[in-house]
Design an enzyme around this catalytic site. Sequence first.
Site, PDB file in Angstrom:
ATOM      1  N   TYR A  63       0.793  -1.235   0.000  1.00 17.83           N
ATOM      2  CA  TYR A  63       0.000   0.000   0.000  1.00 17.83           C
ATOM      3  C   TYR A  63       0.823   1.281   0.000  1.00 17.83           C
ATOM      4  O   TYR A  63       0.723   2.092  -0.906  1.00 17.83           O
ATOM      5  CB  TYR A  63      -0.963   0.004   1.201  1.00 17.83           C
ATOM      6  CG  TYR A  63      -1.977  -1.108   1.112  1.00 17.83           C
ATOM      7  CD1 TYR A  63      -2.926  -1.124   0.099  1.00 17.83           C
ATOM      8  CD2 TYR A  63      -1.980  -2.161   2.025  1.00 17.83           C
ATOM      9  CE1 TYR A  63      -3.850  -2.146  -0.015  1.00 17.83           C
ATOM     10  CE2 TYR A  63      -2.899  -3.196   1.921  1.00 17.83           C
ATOM     11  CZ  TYR A  63      -3.830  -3.184   0.901  1.00 17.83           C
ATOM     12  OH  TYR A  63      -4.728  -4.202   0.781  1.00 17.83           O
ATOM     13  N   PRO A  82     -11.333  -0.809  -2.118  1.00 11.58           N
ATOM     14  CA  PRO A  82     -12.512  -1.601  -2.481  1.00 11.58           C
ATOM     15  C   PRO A  82     -13.781  -0.958  -1.938  1.00 11.58           C
ATOM     16  O   PRO A  82     -13.721  -0.032  -1.119  1.00 11.58           O
ATOM     17  CB  PRO A  82     -12.258  -2.941  -1.793  1.00 11.58           C
ATOM     18  CG  PRO A  82     -11.431  -2.595  -0.602  1.00 11.58           C
ATOM     19  CD  PRO A  82     -10.634  -1.363  -0.956  1.00 11.58           C
ATOM     20  N   HIS A 107      -7.766   0.799   2.092  1.00  3.31           N
ATOM     21  CA  HIS A 107      -7.483  -0.605   2.401  1.00  3.31           C
ATOM     22  C   HIS A 107      -6.284  -0.843   3.326  1.00  3.31           C
ATOM     23  O   HIS A 107      -6.126  -1.932   3.862  1.00  3.31           O
ATOM     24  CB  HIS A 107      -7.246  -1.333   1.065  1.00  3.31           C
ATOM     25  CG  HIS A 107      -7.610  -2.765   1.061  1.00  3.31           C
ATOM     26  ND1 HIS A 107      -7.715  -3.538   2.206  1.00  3.31           N
ATOM     27  CD2 HIS A 107      -7.902  -3.606   0.038  1.00  3.31           C
ATOM     28  CE1 HIS A 107      -8.037  -4.769   1.868  1.00  3.31           C
ATOM     29  NE2 HIS A 107      -8.169  -4.838   0.574  1.00  3.31           N
ATOM     30  N   SER A 155     -10.337 -12.540  -5.012  1.00  7.89           N
ATOM     31  CA  SER A 155     -10.593 -12.628  -3.577  1.00  7.89           C
ATOM     32  C   SER A 155     -12.007 -13.126  -3.328  1.00  7.89           C
ATOM     33  O   SER A 155     -12.952 -12.675  -3.981  1.00  7.89           O
ATOM     34  CB  SER A 155     -10.419 -11.252  -2.938  1.00  7.89           C
ATOM     35  OG  SER A 155     -10.525 -11.353  -1.539  1.00  7.89           O
ATOM     36  N   GLN A 156     -12.115 -14.050  -2.387  1.00 10.14           N
ATOM     37  CA  GLN A 156     -13.439 -14.478  -1.938  1.00 10.14           C
ATOM     38  C   GLN A 156     -13.866 -13.552  -0.802  1.00 10.14           C
ATOM     39  O   GLN A 156     -13.165 -13.433   0.196  1.00 10.14           O
ATOM     40  CB  GLN A 156     -13.393 -15.924  -1.432  1.00 10.14           C
ATOM     41  CG  GLN A 156     -14.718 -16.355  -0.809  1.00 10.14           C
ATOM     42  CD  GLN A 156     -14.713 -17.783  -0.293  1.00 10.14           C
ATOM     43  OE1 GLN A 156     -15.509 -18.585  -0.713  1.00 10.14           O
ATOM     44  NE2 GLN A 156     -13.825 -18.094   0.628  1.00 10.14           N
TER      45      GLN A 156
END
Length: 673
Positions: free
Chosen positions: A90, A103, A329, A545-546
Amino acid sequence: MPVLDREPSRDSGGGEGLPKLPLPALKDTLDTYLRCMKHLLTEEQFSKTQNIVRQFGAPGGVGELLQGKLMERRENEANWVYDYWLNDMYLNNRLALPVNSSPAMVFPQQNFRAPIDSLRFAAHLISGVLEYKSLLDARALPVDFARGQLAGTPLCMEQYYRLFTSYRLPGPERDTLVAQESSVMPEPEHIIVACKNQFFVLDVVINFRRLNERDLLTQLEKIVKMADSEEERLPPIGLLTSDGRTQWAESRSVLMRESTNRDSLDMIERCLCLVCLDDATGAEINDSMRAMLMLHGGGAAKNGGNRWYDKPMQFVVGADGCCGVVCEHSPFEGIVLVQCTEYLLKYMVGSPSKLVRAASVSELPAPRRLRWKCSPEIHKLLSASADKLQRLVRNLDMNVYKFHNYGKDFIKKQKMSPDAYIQVALQLTYYRCHGRAVSTYESASIRRFQEGRVDNIRSATPEALAFVRAMTDGKIPTSDAEKMEMLRGAIAAQTKYTVLAITGMGIDNHLLGLREIAHEMKMEKPEVFKDEAYLISNHFILSTSQVPTTVEMFCCYGPVVPDGYGACYNPQSDHIVFCVSSFRESSHTCSAEFVKCLMQGLLDMRDLCQKCSNSTEHRKGQTRETHTQTETKTAHTLPQVLVKTPEEVQTQTASQAEAQDLNSMSKSQHQGK
């Protein structure tokens, strides 16, 4: 040998009582790295990489020296990779936060019949935030326990305590994650409300009393009235936060020259969160449009300036019912965002809106508009930021797709992990679209350890490649039974790597640690990190990503490379929600095409499972018939249970159904992007 903790540490810094993150053995990581990369490289590239890796890992070589230094670091730090990882993932990243990094969770479409309805919703939401914050302040949040693979382990909770107390400060070369844990600064007792690109301070505690919902609504009504005043309107300063990080750091320095601006920045940087009251966009509101509006606000002409992207939590309440939350994030992963938003949505459903006139603070002081002094230089910077955000808006190609043919229940009945199955489906999809396998990122939680964030599951396994080739290459005759065996092999390989990653034995964090410690030692960058294979390995064309939810909402994000896809998925019992993103400027990608191949792949995999299941049932049926003639009693010992899926009816015994239920727990805990 990997370095592990025998006894859990009692250090309270990153999860009291949790073990420290282990350090994998150098040889294990290098062997796995070669295995992960061989099928993604040309023979020539791989041969070169093999020699470089062999040299790096040789006895007495550079690798051993760096590994020794990492072992020392592990002894002295609560989490040896945390700072390296945070900077690399990041804070060193110079790209703009919207789409590229932040996100969003998209809430169900709200039906606001009148303007007051959206303000009531916002007041109710703020009440929920204050309720959740009081749980955090009292450290009363129940500890999370791992689900899926290796279920039952307690998880580090530190990320939750950064939800409303941190801020990402832009820097010319590296950002800083500021945590307000200092006793010098008072606890923030205000939120910032953005309305028509203006920012207002909403005190949530007045005279030592938390505002009730009625009072919050009154204050929000005042804010809307103040924002409507044309002569008072100030430039959309929030647009500056949507720019590249270095550019925003420079713009912020210009703003800081004026004391008025310094005071306004201080109020925003210290607030609990933002609530963005968005105007209706006039766009046709479908899932894909709502996802895009959450990620970038529709640009400067719509609600793009009604944001402050450095704040971890921005709750968006649109007049047209388009609502959700955008998150910065760096302080926490997706699962923390999900847990918080699920609490809020359940709170709003479970506790009726309390808008009765309660013991109110008789005369509430009016919320305060934040002022900005804008020089011509600031106006010029604002114009440049608006143009760049508009380019990002035009570039994003988002496709939210709800696959309704089956969900995780069907996959569990095949005795397969839903997450591993979907990852293999994504490999099949990319191969169908582009005819090759590519470096793939799937986030895996390492919260089992102190200060644990994530490592990477490298889903582009050789086993997955063998399966997708068998499914797509008509020239190689492969029977259904062989394809099924390959599918099970691909899922087993995916599950095995998942377990490696969540137990701290993945390769990405380890390689990062070796690279960064070499840099700290002022060594020349080792050849292994200059090699083309390493660059390819970290160019994640598929970023997946789940993000499962128990409330109706979904997560979305943008791709992490210009020629890549973002693929976030939320498996439900009878359907799966996919959010696929790509960039229109890339001639290599197309979200609609990807979704089309994804649907085809999921149907092909289901058909394969059913064919093989039916032929197995047929063989079992013949065996049962033979047995019935000689052992009639045995055939009726166990009761028969009919298990219906949307596409089939299978007969199985009660004990088998129970076994499948137990198997169904094999879902990996993956979080965030």
